[in-house]
Design an enzyme around this catalytic site. Structure first.
Site, PDB file in Angstrom:
ATOM      1  N   TYR A  15      -6.596  -5.417  -0.047  1.00 35.25           N
ATOM      2  CA  TYR A  15      -5.290  -5.775  -0.469  1.00 35.25           C
ATOM      3  C   TYR A  15      -5.416  -7.033  -1.041  1.00 35.25           C
ATOM      4  CZ  TYR A  15      -3.009  -2.014   1.700  1.00 35.25           C
ATOM      5  OH  TYR A  15      -2.427  -0.260   2.258  1.00 35.25           O
ATOM      6  N   HIS A  21       2.144   2.558  -0.555  1.00 34.07           N
ATOM      7  CA  HIS A  21       3.279   2.315   0.344  1.00 34.07           C
ATOM      8  C   HIS A  21       4.567   2.516  -0.597  1.00 34.07           C
ATOM      9  CE1 HIS A  21       1.384   0.828   4.018  1.00 34.07           C
ATOM     10  NE2 HIS A  21       0.227   0.610   2.963  1.00 34.07           N
ATOM     11  N   TYR A  80      -9.863   2.603   3.565  1.00 32.70           N
ATOM     12  CA  TYR A  80     -10.353   1.280   3.841  1.00 32.70           C
ATOM     13  C   TYR A  80     -10.509   1.513   5.462  1.00 32.70           C
ATOM     14  CZ  TYR A  80      -5.388   0.246   4.521  1.00 32.70           C
ATOM     15  OH  TYR A  80      -4.148   0.209   4.503  1.00 32.70           O
ATOM     16  N   HIS A  98      -3.972   5.579  -0.022  1.00 28.87           N
ATOM     17  CA  HIS A  98      -2.512   5.548   0.037  1.00 28.87           C
ATOM     18  C   HIS A  98      -1.571   4.598  -0.611  1.00 28.87           C
ATOM     19  CE1 HIS A  98      -3.158   2.987   3.252  1.00 28.87           C
ATOM     20  NE2 HIS A  98      -2.079   2.363   3.231  1.00 28.87           N
ATOM     21  N   ARG A 129      -8.098   4.671   6.799  1.00 26.89           N
ATOM     22  CA  ARG A 129      -7.005   5.021   6.468  1.00 26.89           C
ATOM     23  C   ARG A 129      -7.398   5.689   5.149  1.00 26.89           C
ATOM     24  NH1 ARG A 129      -2.095   3.362   6.534  1.00 26.89           N
ATOM     25  NH2 ARG A 129      -1.896   5.602   6.357  1.00 26.89           N
TER      26      ARG A 129
END
Lengths: 247, 211
Positions: free
Chosen positions: A111, A165, A150, A163, A160
């Site tokens: 991120y 959000h 990740y 995905h 995870r």
């Protein structure tokens, strides 16, 4: 579909079995952040059935183009995809002018956030956030780079699934929803403690975007379809009004 | 019965946590980068907004009293006349203020855990079926570890008489819990500040609403 609802009609009671409960110990952070006392039920008033109204001019031309909205000296690395779908309410009516905001990791699973320390590389040409308003049919679309999975510090080797959000703001404050979209076929879906907090397979399936062959952009991108259902708004006929005197 | 009620209902899409990186999508400047020309934020007023300027300031605590630094709070309120900027608000005799939308978005600071909202004190909004509601601000709280966004309301300490009559405060059976929804007015060097801390769990857990 029947009559459209009045703009001040109340919303259907939330079916709490559609959502994870507050305390899901397999997702460790929920343990100290979940209220222990029962929420207080209230009858909706104008405070609950109204919500901010967003205007197209508040958004920029590239806000729904995550391939280009942070590109500096080249294109972002990774698989180009289109994600699109419809926002409806529980009665099947399109929710138009809903604000859909999305954010995600890059193709490495990293991120662009000062608190993300993952070793996966940042991409100088990828920001990872976008936003758009649904059209009159409740339709939205954006293009992006497919995010990578990740690791995260829950159990020590938890990962995870890939995905994106979502935060959706509809016509009423009680429709506000925050969620995550997953990708069909990802083997990490089976073991994710966050996703597994959702109490039914049917509801989990609702969070998994399907590959949409018909929407592929030739020689460019694959496509995924992700539809969203917000709280349903009643018609006012024979029902309680949130303002004025009783009928 | 209306025809719509005969149709099967679709289920609301399941909620998922906002996660630790919610700022990227909803407040990218706090995440550490510039991407949007127009950023949604925590200052709701401009020079022309009508009403008493106030700042809301507070912190969010977990079940053992830790100050949380990754929380996002959205606020929604009426203007100084008690009118929401939304077509559903048809209260007679009240006008929308073109300089006030009434919606804000604030993040707890990564270092101090403090969130702030610079706004105006809302007027009285008529409640359901003509009932009385004291001035209040609606809050929605999301963060890592919160599986479904939490709804609450903030009331004002200098509105004690109105608060006693408020239709929503009065449905809270445990009277001592009502105080968790009342922000305390302070004067900080000439600025009106309402302190509103939120406790997710534990002693004096904030009242959250099933809206």
């Amino acid at each position: 579909m029947g009559r459209p609802p009045a703009t001040d009609a109340e919303y259907l009671m939330r079916d709490t079995t559609s959502h994870p409960i507050a305390l899901t110990p397999a997702y460790k952070t929920s343990v100290l952040r979940s209220p222990r006392l029962a929420p207080i039920s209230l009858e909706q008033s104008l405070s609950e059935v109204t919500a901010p109204v967003f205007r197209p001019e508040e958004l920029g031309a590239l806000d729904n183009d995550m391939i280009m909205n942070c590109a500096k000296d080249g294109l972002p690395i990774g698989e180009r995809i289109v994600v699109h779908g419809y926002v409806h309410d529980q009665l099947g009516r399109p929710v138009s002018n809903a604000l859909v905001e999305v954010w995600q990791a890059n193709a490495s699973g990293r991120y662009r956030h000062k608190k993300d320390q993952y070793i996966g590389a940042l991409d100088p040409n990828f920001g990872g956030c976008g936003r758009m308003l649904t059209d009159a049919n409740g339709y939205y679309a954006y293009r992006t780079i497919r995010p990578g999975p990740y690791p995260w510090r829950n159990r020590i080797n938890d990962w995870r699934p890939a995905h994106i959000h979502y935060a959706i703001s509809g016509n009423g404050w009680v429709q506000r929803l925050i969620t995550q979209m997953y990708f069909e076929g990802d083997p990490l879906i089976a073991t994710c403690p966050i996703l597994r907090g959702v109490p039914s397979e049917e509801q989990i399936r609702g969070l998994i975007a399907l590959q949409d062959r018909g929407a592929f952009v030739q020689l460019d991108s694959r496509a995924y379809r992700f539809d969203i259902v917000l709280r349903g708004q009643r018609a006012t006929l024979f029902e309680n009004a949130v303002q004025g005197a009783k009928q | 019965m209306t025809q719509q009620q005969m149709q099967p209902l679709m289920r609301e899409t399941a909620s998922q946590t906002a996660g630790p990186y919610v700022h990227i999508g909803l407040a990218p400047r706090q995440a550490g980068f510039e991407i949007f020309e127009n950023n949604f934020g925590s200052v709701l007023t401009n020079d022309k907004t009508k009403g008493e300027r106030i700042r809301i300031e507070g912190r969010v605590f977990d079940g053992i009293g830790t100050v949380l630094k990754d929380v996002l709070i959205e606020s929604w309120q009426a203007n100084a006349a008690g009118k929401y900027a939304h077509p559903g608000d048809r209260q007679p005799g009240k006008e929308v203020d073109p300089n006030f939308r009434g919606w804000g978005r604030s993040c707890t600071d990564f270092d101090t855990g403090i969130y702030t909202i610079d706004t105006i004190k809302p007027g009285v909004v008529t409640g359901r079926n003509g009932g009385f509601m004291a001035p209040h601000i609606n809050l929605w709280i999301v963060a890592r570890g919160i599986n479904l966004g939490l709804n609450t309301r903030m009331y004002f300490s200098d509105e004690a008489e109105a608060n006693k009559k408020d239709a929503v405060l009065n449905v809270i059976e445990w009277e001592q819990r009502r105080a968790t929804l009342v922000a305390q007015r302070e004067d900080k060097g000439g600025q009106v500040v309402y302190r509103f801390d939120i406790r997710l769990q534990g002693e004096a857990e904030t009242v959250f609403f099933d809206v």
